[in-house]
Structures are given as C-alpha cells and as structure tokens.
Write an enzyme that holds these catalytic residues in place. Structure first.
Site, PDB file in Angstrom:
ATOM      1  N   ASP A  19      14.637  26.041 -98.667  1.00 25.53           N
ATOM      2  CA  ASP A  19      15.081  25.322 -97.642  1.00 25.53           C
ATOM      3  C   ASP A  19      14.820  26.333 -96.532  1.00 25.53           C
ATOM      4  O   ASP A  19      15.576  27.139 -95.791  1.00 25.53           O
ATOM      5  CB  ASP A  19      16.420  24.820 -97.473  1.00 25.53           C
ATOM      6  CG  ASP A  19      16.911  24.301 -96.097  1.00 25.53           C
ATOM      7  OD1 ASP A  19      16.353  24.002 -95.139  1.00 25.53           O
ATOM      8  OD2 ASP A  19      18.172  23.950 -96.120  1.00 25.53           O
ATOM      9  N   TYR A  68      11.502  13.561 -82.291  1.00 25.00           N
ATOM     10  CA  TYR A  68      10.291  14.062 -83.167  1.00 25.00           C
ATOM     11  C   TYR A  68       9.237  14.905 -82.466  1.00 25.00           C
ATOM     12  O   TYR A  68       8.598  15.914 -82.342  1.00 25.00           O
ATOM     13  CB  TYR A  68       9.505  13.213 -84.132  1.00 25.00           C
ATOM     14  CG  TYR A  68       8.331  13.434 -84.817  1.00 25.00           C
ATOM     15  CD1 TYR A  68       8.365  14.077 -86.055  1.00 25.00           C
ATOM     16  CD2 TYR A  68       7.139  12.910 -84.243  1.00 25.00           C
ATOM     17  CE1 TYR A  68       7.172  14.525 -86.406  1.00 25.00           C
ATOM     18  CE2 TYR A  68       6.036  13.295 -84.808  1.00 25.00           C
ATOM     19  CZ  TYR A  68       6.181  14.129 -85.977  1.00 25.00           C
ATOM     20  OH  TYR A  68       4.829  14.212 -86.909  1.00 25.00           O
TER      21      TYR A  68
END
Length: 258
Positions: A65, A156
């Site tokens: 991660d 985004y």
C-alpha cells in the site's frame, strides 16, 4: 505492443499499479524490450498475472500500500536490494472518484489523495537518490483531467494536476543532477475500471465525440509513449507532459455536431 525497439537491457524499471490496464501494458512493454521489471500494487495475484511467462530472475512482484510511507520506501528498498539499482520509475497507480464536490466525504478525499498524490511523494523521496545514482528517470501516468477541469470529478482532477505539476517542479530541481521527469496524459482509455462505459454504445459515443481519432484509447496506446520518454531517445526531454489522448485536448470543448 510497440513498433520501435528500445535497448532497456540491463535497466531496472518499477511500475506502480502494474496489475491491470495501463500499468500492465507498460510493464509488459518494458519486458518485451529487455528490461528487468518490478511491479507493485495492493494485490499480488494480478501482479503475478502481469509477469506470467517472464524470466523470474528479471522480474519481481511486490504487494504494498504505497499510501503508507514506510511501505512505499520499502518497495524501493526491495527493488534495489534484489537488482542493485533503479533506472526508471513509472508512477501509474491511481484511484477515481466522480461525484459532486460537496458530496465527497472526508474518507473519499483522504483515500484518493493518498492513492494518487501522497503515494507518489513517498515513492519519489526514496527513489530520487537511486535515480540520481543511475542517471535514471521518472514517467508519471497523469491524465488530460490534470490539465483542465471536468464535470463531476473535481477531486480526481486535482490530484492528477498535483502530481503532474510536481513532475515539472522536480524536473527543474533534478535536471542538473542528471534525472529526468516527465508525464503522459491519456484521455478516456478502456481498462477494467472503464469497461462498463465502453460496453454502453450511447455512453461511449459521448466520450468519442470529443476524440479526433474517433475511438477510445487502449492501454497499448499509452505504453509506447512511456517507453519513449524513459528511453535515451528522450534524453533532452524533461518537465514535459505528452498528451496521449487521440486529439481530445485539441478541441475547444464545443460539441462535434456531425
């Protein structure tokens, strides 16, 4: 995969988000051009699929991660420990959120910022000293959404703009140190994430209406541009963004009425 061949033999490449879509196409393109390739992502099974059939002595799959700074640094450490160097970092991993700005939850903002921006920062802070040592380079898979605004996907777009501007700024800082940093900016590209849109003819037509070449992008359209920017053919190119968008950004935004 590519029309040109690039001499990446002896070069070590790390591709983030290498388990599917654009990241998988990029990783395989480097493999086909002789590179030693490491891929990373949260799940190892897709990474193994990307590397299937390749020489295990010149490949490495790392589950991590990257939003965790220790795990991000650990990925760079594992690549260097295994192969002795790092020549190219391709930052491709990303998450997507599309909803009205005031409806974006704190958790969604933290998640997309961590995946799209923080992870890249963590990787770069550990990778840049290695790239300086090898005279290497960075290629970021950005987006045309990082160049301009879009309806309904403000957060985004903001994260993509952040990493693409970071590339430009660091290109100034690290150019004198022999490290190049560039971005590619795809437009709508058919990947596992966007297959639902691609399968809906009416919805897909709303996207291709803006594309000069009349079709959506494919991961195999993006990979050759990344190889070029990472290669010696681009030795005098740094701090730039190469639109790989079928002509999407050539438009003023007015509708195509034909």
């Amino acid at each position: 995969m590519t029309s040109n061949s690039y001499p990446f033999g002896g070069k070590v490449v790390l591709v983030t988000g290498g388990g599917s879509g654009i990241g998988r196409a990029i990783a395989r393109a480097f493999l086909n051009n002789g590179a030693t390739v490491a891929v990373t992502g949260r799940r190892t099974a897709p990474l193994d699929e990307t590397l299937a059939g390749a020489d295990p002595d010149t490949t490495l799959a790392i589950g991590a991660d990257l939003a965790d700074p220790d795990q991000a640094a650990g990925v760079i450490d594992r690549v260097v420990e295994r192969f002795g160097r790092l020549d190219v970092l391709v930052n491709n991993a990303a998450q997507f959120v599309a909803k009205p700005f005031t409806e974006v939850t704190r958790e969604e903002w933290t998640g997309i910022r961590s995946a799209n921006a923080d992870a890249f920062v963590h990787l770069l802070q550990r990778a840049l000293p290695e790239l300086e040592r090898t005279g290497g380079n960075v290629v970021v898979v950005g987006s045309v959404s990082g160049l301009r605004g879009d309806w309904g996907q403000s957060v985004y777009n903001a994260t993509k703009a952040l990493i693409m501007n970071l590339v430009q700024s660091l290109a100034l800082d690290y150019g004198p140190r022999g490290v190049r940093l560039n971005s590619v900016a795809p437009a709508f590209t058919v990947t596992p994430i966007t297959e639902g849109i691609a399968e809906d003819e009416q919805l897909l037509a709303r996207f291709t209406n803006r594309v000069a070449l009349g079709r959506p992008g494919r991961p195999e359209d993006v990979a050759p541009a990344v190889l070029f920017l990472a290669s010696e053919d681009a030795r005098y190119i740094t701090g730039t963004t190469l639109a790989v968008d079928g002509g999407t950004t050539a438009s003023t935004g007015q509708p195509h009425l034909d």
